[in-house]
Write an enzyme that holds these catalytic residues in place. Structure first.
Site, PDB file in Angstrom:
ATOM      1  CB  CYS A 123      -0.958  -0.253   1.186  1.00  0.00           C
ATOM      2  SG  CYS A 123      -2.449   1.026   0.917  1.00  0.00           S
ATOM      3  CG  HIS A 232      -3.970  -3.476   3.016  1.00  0.00           C
ATOM      4  ND1 HIS A 232      -3.284  -2.940   3.784  1.00  0.00           N
ATOM      5  CD2 HIS A 232      -4.497  -2.585   2.297  1.00  0.00           C
ATOM      6  CE1 HIS A 232      -3.011  -1.635   3.700  1.00  0.00           C
ATOM      7  NE2 HIS A 232      -3.964  -1.413   2.697  1.00  0.00           N
ATOM      8  CD  GLU A 234      -1.673  -5.542   5.607  1.00  0.00           C
ATOM      9  OE1 GLU A 234      -2.562  -4.751   5.728  1.00  0.00           O
ATOM     10  OE2 GLU A 234      -1.064  -5.677   4.458  1.00  0.00           O
TER      11      GLU A 234
END
Length: 275
Positions: A123, A232, A234
């Site tokens: 990001c 994203h 993660e």
């Protein structure tokens, strides 16, 4: 000379940048240096590595600090890269900036790539990489004709905010395509207002959103794992096959670098001392 093995902990070390924030009410706000749990946890669980921070580091410290780690993850953040780094004025003064982070992370990108240090951008980190190498950003993708609104529904629960929002089309000759198991498209989450406008020299777009926005980049001449994505991975990376594959591949690159660092340290320790 005896090699001090304490210099090499049992897991690789991953530098993760600090966000600079004021927390508190009104006149009682205090400065804090922050790292999001979801990023640190993805490194710990998904890459089997140890996150580290270097609070108050500046650009001059970057080469020495990089020498002591095995990789870098440039995280997302509520703040944006200051547009002065790509020759523009701030379009929306209401959006947060973090110039202290910019100073460090833009230098980290250049030095990490030059040194063959594994690098993963997410990001804001994806945008930092593009800007550091000479690219520019759209400051408001949602205002562009023919483009999607890539921002998250802020009033929705986190599971919905981080849920899959749109497909990306993958380049068949890319690392990302291989990590996706050869799938031509994958669905990703989308939580950003800015995006790549002018792609930096040396970067190659390897994923696009349906509106044509670049969603992932790789590097023409990288000497180690180097990947950046606008979405994203993660977020609960262990629940998503592509996210798991990204962090697993990053972790493998970390262990390769640590093995080289250990070998170099042993060779240095075994070298005869000069008279």
């Amino acid at each position: 000379m005896v090699l001090n093995m304490l210099a090499f902990p049992s897991t690789p070390l991953v530098w993760m940048p600090a966000d600079h924030r004021l927390l508190g009410d009104h006149d009682h706000a205090m400065p804090f240096l922050l790292l999001g749990d979801k990023y640190a946890r993805a490194v710990k669980v998904g890459a089997q590595a140890q996150p580290v921070m270097f609070p108050l580091a500046d650009a001059a410290d970057v080469p020495a600090l990089l020498a002591g780690v095995d990789g870098v993850v440039l995280t997302g953040s509520p703040s944006n890269v200051h547009p002065r780094h790509f020759g523009e004025a701030v379009a929306d003064p209401a959006l947060p900036l973090d110039e202290a982070r910019d100073e460090v992370t833009l230098a980290v990108v250049r030095h990490a790539l030059a040194g063959g240090i594994p690098l993963l951008g997410i990001c804001r980190g994806f945008q930092e990489i593009n800007v550091a190498l000479g690219g520019s950003l759209h400051q408001a993708v949602h205002a562009l004709p023919g483009h999607l609104d890539h921002r998250e529904p802020k009033a929705a629960p986190l599971d919905e905010q981080y849920g899959p929002r749109h497909e990306v089309t993958l380049q068949p000759d890319s690392l990302l395509y291989r990590l996706a198991g050869g799938a031509p498209t994958v669905r990703v989450n989308s939580l950003h207002g800015q995006g790549i406008r002018r792609l930096a020299p040396g970067l190659r777009a390897v994923a696009h959103a349906p509106d044509g926005l670049i969603e992932a980049v790789e590097f023409d001449h990288a000497h180690a794992f180097a990947l950046a994505v606008q979405w994203h991975p993660e977020w609960r990376c262990w629940d998503d096959p592509l996210s798991s594959a990204i962090f697993r591949a990053f972790g493998e690159a970390l262990r390769q670098r640590r093995a080289r660092r250990e070998a170099d340290a042993r060779a240095f320790a075994a070298a005869p001392e000069l008279p």
